[in-house]
Design a protein around this motif. Structure first.
Motif, PDB file in Angstrom:
ATOM      1  N   GLU A  91       9.548  25.845  50.010  1.00  0.00           N
ATOM      2  CA  GLU A  91       8.701  27.034  50.075  1.00  0.00           C
ATOM      3  C   GLU A  91       7.229  26.673  49.906  1.00  0.00           C
ATOM      4  OE1 GLU A  91      10.037  29.848  47.209  1.00  0.00           O
ATOM      5  OE2 GLU A  91      12.041  30.032  48.063  1.00  0.00           O
ATOM      6  N   ILE A  92       6.972  25.639  49.076  1.00  0.00           N
ATOM      7  CA  ILE A  92       5.588  25.261  48.787  1.00  0.00           C
ATOM      8  C   ILE A  92       5.022  24.340  49.864  1.00  0.00           C
ATOM      9  CG2 ILE A  92       4.108  24.020  47.159  1.00  0.00           C
ATOM     10  CD1 ILE A  92       6.089  24.865  44.956  1.00  0.00           C
ATOM     11  N   ALA A  93       5.823  23.329  50.238  1.00  0.00           N
ATOM     12  CA  ALA A  93       5.310  22.255  51.102  1.00  0.00           C
ATOM     13  C   ALA A  93       5.783  22.338  52.543  1.00  0.00           C
ATOM     14  CB  ALA A  93       5.722  20.902  50.514  1.00  0.00           C
ATOM     15  N   GLY A  94       6.650  23.288  52.836  1.00  0.00           N
ATOM     16  CA  GLY A  94       7.148  23.385  54.201  1.00  0.00           C
ATOM     17  C   GLY A  94       8.086  22.260  54.587  1.00  0.00           C
ATOM     18  N   THR A  95       8.724  21.628  53.599  1.00  0.00           N
ATOM     19  CA  THR A  95       9.658  20.540  53.865  1.00  0.00           C
ATOM     20  C   THR A  95      11.052  21.094  54.128  1.00  0.00           C
ATOM     21  OG1 THR A  95      10.033  20.309  51.485  1.00  0.00           O
ATOM     22  CG2 THR A  95       8.315  18.947  52.456  1.00  0.00           C
ATOM     23  N   GLN A  96      11.997  20.193  54.360  1.00  0.00           N
ATOM     24  CA  GLN A  96      13.383  20.590  54.636  1.00  0.00           C
ATOM     25  C   GLN A  96      14.349  19.843  53.718  1.00  0.00           C
ATOM     26  OE1 GLN A  96      14.348  23.016  56.825  1.00  0.00           O
ATOM     27  NE2 GLN A  96      12.166  23.439  57.086  1.00  0.00           N
ATOM     28  N   ASP A  97      13.982  19.718  52.456  1.00  0.00           N
ATOM     29  CA  ASP A  97      14.841  18.996  51.516  1.00  0.00           C
ATOM     30  C   ASP A  97      16.100  19.793  51.215  1.00  0.00           C
ATOM     31  OD1 ASP A  97      12.876  17.129  51.470  1.00  0.00           O
ATOM     32  OD2 ASP A  97      12.224  17.498  49.407  1.00  0.00           O
ATOM     33  N   PRO A  98      17.251  19.121  51.073  1.00  0.00           N
ATOM     34  CA  PRO A  98      18.493  19.829  50.748  1.00  0.00           C
ATOM     35  C   PRO A  98      18.496  20.299  49.298  1.00  0.00           C
ATOM     36  CG  PRO A  98      18.863  17.465  50.749  1.00  0.00           C
ATOM     37  CD  PRO A  98      17.450  17.671  51.239  1.00  0.00           C
ATOM     38  N   THR A 120      13.712  22.467  36.081  1.00  0.00           N
ATOM     39  CA  THR A 120      14.098  21.198  36.704  1.00  0.00           C
ATOM     40  C   THR A 120      14.239  21.319  38.217  1.00  0.00           C
ATOM     41  OG1 THR A 120      15.267  20.545  34.697  1.00  0.00           O
ATOM     42  CG2 THR A 120      15.852  19.375  36.715  1.00  0.00           C
ATOM     43  N   PHE A 121      14.661  22.501  38.696  1.00  0.00           N
ATOM     44  CA  PHE A 121      14.896  22.678  40.124  1.00  0.00           C
ATOM     45  C   PHE A 121      13.798  23.490  40.814  1.00  0.00           C
ATOM     46  CE2 PHE A 121      19.175  22.340  38.177  1.00  0.00           C
ATOM     47  CZ  PHE A 121      19.572  21.158  38.787  1.00  0.00           C
ATOM     48  N   SER A 122      12.792  23.919  40.067  1.00  0.00           N
ATOM     49  CA  SER A 122      11.830  24.865  40.631  1.00  0.00           C
ATOM     50  C   SER A 122      10.987  24.275  41.751  1.00  0.00           C
ATOM     51  CB  SER A 122      10.926  25.416  39.520  1.00  0.00           C
ATOM     52  OG  SER A 122      10.218  24.369  38.878  1.00  0.00           O
ATOM     53  N   VAL A 123      10.726  22.968  41.697  1.00  0.00           N
ATOM     54  CA  VAL A 123       9.939  22.336  42.757  1.00  0.00           C
ATOM     55  C   VAL A 123      10.742  21.189  43.359  1.00  0.00           C
ATOM     56  CG1 VAL A 123       7.644  21.474  43.395  1.00  0.00           C
ATOM     57  CG2 VAL A 123       7.895  22.919  41.389  1.00  0.00           C
TER      58      VAL A 123
END
Length: 334
Positions: free
Chosen positions: A117-124, A107-110
């Motif tokens: 790590e995958i998309a270079g985003t900055q999600d909390p 559930t939390f892997s992506v």
């Protein structure tokens, strides 16, 4: 006045009384219940069984019970509520967090750091929001608020998933002040990993952390080291005594380690319980009864306390471990 949340709402910490800091009611894999429910039977049968066992515990003088069943162990608050309403003499404090010992749940892997790590985003980290919500607003639509944060580290060590959950628990603690209990494997000295990540890394005071299953070792030097760092030591698997050891102390060794720690002056950093339950699907009831006949809620009162009293642990020390220390944990006092 300081209060702690229970299944029936806030309770003054002065009224917690004798408290078992690490127990469960139901420990299940929901997939088993959904797909192969025959062994579970009916909810009504499991509720009757649980109510009977918890009433017997309350009759022994135990007033409060921390249910350390976090998500990952089959937490089911609506079912637990049906049990709690029939045992009003027992305060049940419930937990939030995630129980894993290796990989992060799918559930939390992506999401959050996994997506970053995958998309270079900055999600909390979404787990922090979930944990804080359970504490501040209540779990689902039950209105029941969590009073304990739970995470785990075992023989696999500080995997990426374990570290991520632990840091999320730390951040939720720092926002809410809710104490933390950590499933540990003391023979692997994972308590030192907890210190490195939870305390040194995230700034959690060790006095707000219970190192669960500390009584699974007879290594007095290591237990003293953890105590000297300021952690609470959970001697919480009384009754777990497999015939072949299964990598754990015998009941007598477990009891004798507790006695030695009390003699060395650590009673004011120890809490007691069994880590048992009314029902778990990890083993059949027949296997459990055959191999772990003493692993029940009454073992401490019936067997352990008389034994340690006979060997020099005072009533004052017992009260400290069962009444004073749990109260101090929830009050945030060292």
């Amino acid at each position: 006045m300081t209060t702690v949340e229970t299944m029936r709402g806030p309770v003054d910490t002065a009224d917690l009384g004798r408290t078992y800091m690490h127990e469960h009611v139901f420990v299940v894999n929901p997939d088993m219940q959904y797909n192969w429910p025959r062994e579970w039977g009916s909810d009504d049968d499991r509720i009757v069984e649980a109510v009977t066992k918890l009433r017997a515990l309350a009759a022994q003088g135990v007033k409060t019970f921390v249910d350390c069943t976090a998500p990952g162990l089959g937490r089911n608050i609506p079912l637990l509520a049906k049990v709690a309403e029939q045992v009003p003499e027992l305060n049940i404090i419930v937990s939030t967090g995630v129980y894993i010992t290796d990989e992060i749940p799918f559930t939390f892997s992506v999401r959050g750091p996994g997506l970053n790590e995958i998309a270079g985003t900055q999600d909390p980290e979404p787990m922090v929001e979930f944990f804080v919500g359970d504490i501040a607003d209540g779990i689902g639509d039950t209105g029941v608020k969590a009073g304990m944060l739970k995470c785990a580290i075992d023989t696999e060590g500080m995997t990426g998933g374990v570290e991520r959950v632990m840091r999320a628990v730390a951040q939720a603690h720092l926002q809410t002040g809710t104490p933390i209990t950590v499933h540990t494997h003391p023979d692997s000295k994972t308590g030192l990993d907890v210190k490195r990540v939870l305390c040194d890394g995230e700034g959690v005071d060790p006095h707000r952390v219970v190192l669960g299953h500390s009584g699974d070792t007879t290594d007095i030097a290591h237990l003293r080291e953890l105590g000297d760092h300021g952690f609470w030591l959970g001697f919480d698997r009384f009754g777990v005594d497999f015939p072949d050891g299964y990598g754990m102390p015998t009941s007598q060794s477990r009891n004798d380690t507790l006695i030695k720690m009390c003699q060395l002056g650590y009673a004011d950093q120890i809490v007691l319980s069994h880590d048992t339950n009314c029902y778990m699907d990890w083993m059949s009831p027949q296997t459990r009864n055959a191999f772990l006949p003493q692993w029940n809620y009454l073992h401490l009162g019936n067997d352990v306390l008389p034994y340690i009293r006979e060997h020099g642990v005072t009533d004052e020390q017992i009260t400290t471990m069962l009444v004073d220390n749990p109260r101090r944990i929830f009050e945030g006092k060292c």
